[in-house]
Design a protein around this motif. Structure first.
Motif, PDB file in Angstrom:
ATOM      1  N   VAL A  36       6.360 -12.441 -11.653  1.00  0.00           N
ATOM      2  CA  VAL A  36       6.048 -11.097 -10.790  1.00  0.00           C
ATOM      3  C   VAL A  36       5.080 -10.224 -11.694  1.00  0.00           C
ATOM      4  N   LEU A  37       4.030 -10.026 -10.684  1.00  0.00           N
ATOM      5  CA  LEU A  37       2.876  -9.115 -11.422  1.00  0.00           C
ATOM      6  C   LEU A  37       3.383  -7.926 -11.665  1.00  0.00           C
ATOM      7  N   ALA A  38       3.082  -7.258 -12.675  1.00  0.00           N
ATOM      8  CA  ALA A  38       3.585  -5.906 -13.014  1.00  0.00           C
ATOM      9  C   ALA A  38       2.364  -4.816 -12.377  1.00  0.00           C
ATOM     10  N   ARG A  39       3.052  -3.862 -12.015  1.00  0.00           N
ATOM     11  CA  ARG A  39       2.072  -2.779 -11.576  1.00  0.00           C
ATOM     12  C   ARG A  39       1.200  -2.104 -12.856  1.00  0.00           C
ATOM     13  N   ASN A  40       0.075  -1.822 -12.557  1.00  0.00           N
ATOM     14  CA  ASN A  40      -0.833  -1.163 -13.573  1.00  0.00           C
ATOM     15  C   ASN A  40      -1.759  -0.188 -13.090  1.00  0.00           C
ATOM     16  N   ASP A  41      -1.715   0.753 -13.418  1.00  0.00           N
ATOM     17  CA  ASP A  41      -2.828   2.249 -13.210  1.00  0.00           C
ATOM     18  C   ASP A  41      -2.621   2.557 -11.717  1.00  0.00           C
ATOM     19  N   ILE A  42      -1.308   2.721 -11.065  1.00  0.00           N
ATOM     20  CA  ILE A  42      -0.853   3.196  -9.880  1.00  0.00           C
ATOM     21  C   ILE A  42      -1.385   4.684 -10.077  1.00  0.00           C
ATOM     22  N   ARG A  43      -2.051   5.097  -9.160  1.00  0.00           N
ATOM     23  CA  ARG A  43      -2.638   6.536  -9.024  1.00  0.00           C
ATOM     24  C   ARG A  43      -2.295   7.048  -7.744  1.00  0.00           C
ATOM     25  N   PRO A 152      -4.288   0.096   0.421  1.00  0.00           N
ATOM     26  CA  PRO A 152      -5.103  -0.800  -0.089  1.00  0.00           C
ATOM     27  C   PRO A 152      -4.602  -2.295  -0.218  1.00  0.00           C
ATOM     28  N   ALA A 153      -3.189  -2.496   0.295  1.00  0.00           N
ATOM     29  CA  ALA A 153      -2.605  -3.705   0.317  1.00  0.00           C
ATOM     30  C   ALA A 153      -3.503  -4.659   1.175  1.00  0.00           C
ATOM     31  N   THR A 154      -4.311  -4.314   2.012  1.00  0.00           N
ATOM     32  CA  THR A 154      -5.305  -5.232   2.780  1.00  0.00           C
ATOM     33  C   THR A 154      -6.227  -5.511   2.180  1.00  0.00           C
ATOM     34  N   LEU A 155      -6.679  -4.993   0.942  1.00  0.00           N
ATOM     35  CA  LEU A 155      -8.108  -4.976   0.255  1.00  0.00           C
ATOM     36  C   LEU A 155      -8.170  -5.533  -0.810  1.00  0.00           C
ATOM     37  N   TRP A 156      -7.023  -5.777  -1.932  1.00  0.00           N
ATOM     38  CA  TRP A 156      -7.343  -6.541  -3.111  1.00  0.00           C
ATOM     39  C   TRP A 156      -7.833  -8.025  -2.958  1.00  0.00           C
ATOM     40  N   LEU A 157      -8.535  -8.624  -3.961  1.00  0.00           N
ATOM     41  CA  LEU A 157      -8.578  -9.734  -4.084  1.00  0.00           C
ATOM     42  C   LEU A 157      -7.980 -10.420  -5.530  1.00  0.00           C
ATOM     43  N   SER A 158      -8.064  -9.794  -6.341  1.00  0.00           N
ATOM     44  CA  SER A 158      -7.839 -10.297  -7.771  1.00  0.00           C
ATOM     45  C   SER A 158      -6.711  -9.614  -8.350  1.00  0.00           C
ATOM     46  N   LEU A 159      -5.829 -10.449  -9.339  1.00  0.00           N
ATOM     47  CA  LEU A 159      -4.510  -9.853  -9.916  1.00  0.00           C
ATOM     48  C   LEU A 159      -4.549  -8.535 -10.420  1.00  0.00           C
ATOM     49  N   GLU A 160      -5.849  -8.189 -10.887  1.00  0.00           N
ATOM     50  CA  GLU A 160      -6.229  -6.819 -11.456  1.00  0.00           C
ATOM     51  C   GLU A 160      -6.124  -5.743 -10.494  1.00  0.00           C
ATOM     52  N   GLU A 204      -0.640 -14.735  -7.142  1.00  0.00           N
ATOM     53  CA  GLU A 204      -1.742 -15.589  -6.344  1.00  0.00           C
ATOM     54  C   GLU A 204      -2.704 -14.455  -5.947  1.00  0.00           C
ATOM     55  N   GLU A 205      -4.221 -14.905  -5.983  1.00  0.00           N
ATOM     56  CA  GLU A 205      -5.089 -14.213  -5.969  1.00  0.00           C
ATOM     57  C   GLU A 205      -5.732 -14.629  -4.347  1.00  0.00           C
ATOM     58  N   ARG A 206      -6.497 -13.990  -3.939  1.00  0.00           N
ATOM     59  CA  ARG A 206      -7.420 -14.370  -2.429  1.00  0.00           C
ATOM     60  C   ARG A 206      -8.840 -14.180  -2.375  1.00  0.00           C
ATOM     61  N   THR A 207      -9.405 -14.571  -1.423  1.00  0.00           N
ATOM     62  CA  THR A 207     -10.910 -14.571  -1.337  1.00  0.00           C
ATOM     63  C   THR A 207     -11.259 -13.332  -0.195  1.00  0.00           C
ATOM     64  N   GLU A 426      13.756 -32.995   3.083  1.00  0.00           N
ATOM     65  CA  GLU A 426      15.181 -33.290   3.194  1.00  0.00           C
ATOM     66  C   GLU A 426      15.838 -32.099   3.495  1.00  0.00           C
ATOM     67  N   SER A 427      15.211 -30.825   3.562  1.00  0.00           N
ATOM     68  CA  SER A 427      15.869 -29.490   3.858  1.00  0.00           C
ATOM     69  C   SER A 427      14.977 -28.805   4.817  1.00  0.00           C
ATOM     70  N   LEU A 428      15.763 -28.091   5.601  1.00  0.00           N
ATOM     71  CA  LEU A 428      15.161 -27.311   6.511  1.00  0.00           C
ATOM     72  C   LEU A 428      14.989 -25.664   5.862  1.00  0.00           C
ATOM     73  N   GLU A 429      15.175 -25.649   4.843  1.00  0.00           N
ATOM     74  CA  GLU A 429      15.065 -24.207   3.951  1.00  0.00           C
ATOM     75  C   GLU A 429      13.378 -23.972   3.916  1.00  0.00           C
ATOM     76  N   LEU A 430      13.012 -22.843   4.198  1.00  0.00           N
ATOM     77  CA  LEU A 430      11.492 -22.518   4.008  1.00  0.00           C
ATOM     78  C   LEU A 430      11.122 -22.336   2.800  1.00  0.00           C
ATOM     79  N   ASN A 431       9.858 -23.131   2.488  1.00  0.00           N
ATOM     80  CA  ASN A 431       9.225 -22.772   1.258  1.00  0.00           C
ATOM     81  C   ASN A 431       8.659 -21.283   1.109  1.00  0.00           C
ATOM     82  N   ALA A 432       8.081 -21.140  -0.005  1.00  0.00           N
ATOM     83  CA  ALA A 432       7.660 -19.873  -0.351  1.00  0.00           C
ATOM     84  C   ALA A 432       6.717 -19.178   0.660  1.00  0.00           C
ATOM     85  N   ALA A 433       5.347 -20.356   0.963  1.00  0.00           N
ATOM     86  CA  ALA A 433       4.460 -19.940   1.897  1.00  0.00           C
ATOM     87  C   ALA A 433       4.670 -19.733   3.325  1.00  0.00           C
TER      88      ALA A 433
END
Length: 447
Positions: A36-43, A152-160, A204-207, A426-433
């Motif tokens: 789990v990614l820890a929060r850092n420098d929340i302002r 900004p949940a819609t804007l980040w790309l990197s883990l930082e 996970e990061e994104r583009t 083998e299972s109908l359980e959902l994967n994470a994605a």
């Protein structure tokens, strides 16, 4: 009583309260899990800074954008609306109104603004300020300042960057807990999802490509609120000696959503009352707690809202219609929407449990919805041949979903169980994605 009568009552409050608020007072959840990614420098918003230090409004924009009440706002002489100050404004003028808690937020916004559809840029003229900050949740417009605040949940790309974004829950997340249906909405380009959903807590990061559609959808929605209060015809008659809310109120006869509500109103009192439960936090009655997806869908099928969220307020009705129309026009995105039954275990469920009681592919093309969406587009841009051609030739067809079939099968055009068995699962359980995608499509609110 008809829905338009009730909605007029909300108009007076909406002038001063806008669409929502930020969640900066909620402490960040803690977790020792290394995945789990820890929060850092929340302002918090009091740490906002003007992005362009050479902005002509650099010395006062923060003070003007962060008032507690509408009457404490700066007058329009000090901080005018963008189009009021510069009728032929540019993207540089928009950037001069931006406040951020982290520089990367401003950089990302500027990159996306540079590539934004031409139809979006004029909408910024109805703003005084733009705020992007760690703890803003939900995104919202407020007539008290004439500005928008963006999550900004819609804007980040990197883990930082992701670590700088609050993971506090949206305060509206549990409003619908006593209702027995869920709404699902999927934005689609052809047979593929237009948006891939990501988690704020994982590693996970994104583009940039991953965030373009979500950001533009958000901006069309929030900017439509601004234009609703301040259409082009209203700008020249504003009293600059007043604060935004008072100046806008003086021109209230030009507000767009009340005019839509008079010309092409929504009629379902049942859905309006449910909207107050789902989006305003009213307590569900015993009768409402018994409503089925099929019953709620039958109300939706006979009315002209783009989404259930349109029954929140007349402002959101206007904004959801405009957003659906512009995402179709600019990106050829169809909205698939459905009401499904709640699963027995809401935290652990499978696709085949989400049985559709009512649903439609390409909701915008429904005759009732299309007429109202066209009204909205023309009220913002004026009647023109491009709008005529779009609504006449480019909407496609609204296709009913199969009642009793699960959401995933309806959405994808396959039977989920059969597809899983054929793939050797083998299972109908959902994967994470898959679970993340479903949670993103489950609409509890639109901002």
């Amino acid at each position: 009583m008809m829905i338009k009568t009730r909605m007029w009552v909300l108009l007076i409050a909406a002038i001063l309260t806008g669409c929502g608020g930020s969640g900066g007072d909620t402490p960040e959840p803690q977790n020792d899990d290394p995945d789990v990614l820890a929060r850092n420098d929340i302002r918090d918003v009091d740490e906002l800074a003007v992005y362009r230090t050479d902005s002509p409004y650099a010395s006062l924009i923060k003070e003007c954008a962060l008032v507690e009440t509408a009457d404490e706002a700066c007058t329009l002489e000090a901080l005018p609306f963008i189009a009021q100050a510069t009728p032929d404004f540019t993207k540089e003028d928009i950037m001069n109104r931006l406040l951020v808690t982290h520089d990367w937020m401003g950089e990302r916004f500027e990159t996306l603004l540079e590539d934004a559809p031409d139809s979006m840029i004029p909408l910024f003229g109805s703003l005084t300020s733009i705020v992007i900050g760690s703890t803003v949740r939900p995104s919202h417009y407020w007539a008290g300042t004439g500005g928008i605040q963006l999550d900004p949940a819609t804007l980040w790309l990197s883990l930082e960057e992701k670590a700088n974004v609050s993971i506090a829950d949206d305060y509206r997340s549990e409003f619908d807990k006593d209702l027995q249906f869920w709404e699902f909405v999927s934005m689609r380009i052809g047979d593929a999802p237009a948006i891939q959903f990501f988690d704020l807590s994982d590693r996970e990061e994104r583009t940039l490509k991953d965030i373009e559609i979500p950001v533009y959808r958000l901006l069309y929605h929030e900017l439509s609120h601004a234009v609703d209060y301040l259409p082009t015809e209203s700008i020249a008659t504003l009293d600059s000696s007043l604060v935004p809310a008072r100046a806008l109120d003086n021109n209230s006869q030009l507000f767009l959503s009340p005019r839509l509500n008079l010309d092409l109103p929504l009629y379902s009192q049942t859905l309006y009352d449910l909207g107050q439960v789902s989006f305003q936090g009213e307590i569900a009655t015993e009768e409402q707690q018994g409503f089925t997806p099929t019953f709620v869908g039958s109300e939706m099928a006979n009315d002209g809202a783009a989404e259930f969220y349109g029954y929140n307020t007349l402002r959101e009705d206007f904004a959801t219609l405009f957003t659906a129309g512009m995402m179709k026009r600019e990106f050829n995105i169809d909205y698939y929407s459905a009401f499904v039954n709640k699963p027995v275990d809401e935290s652990q469920y499978r696709c085949d449990e989400l049985l559709v009681g009512w649903g439609v592919k390409n909701r915008l093309a429904d005759t009732l919805v299309a007429a109202r969406a066209r009204w909205v587009a023309e009220s913002i841009y004026g009647p023109n041949t491009l709008i005529d051609g779009f609504f006449a030739n480019e909407l496609g067809e609204a296709v009913p979903m199969t009642v009793g079939l699960d959401w995933c099968s309806n959405r994808d055009g396959v039977t989920t169980i059969a597809a899983l068995k054929n793939s050797g699962a083998e299972s109908l359980e959902l994967n994470a994605a898959t679970r993340r995608q479903l949670e993103g499509e489950r609409r509890r609110h639109t901002h």
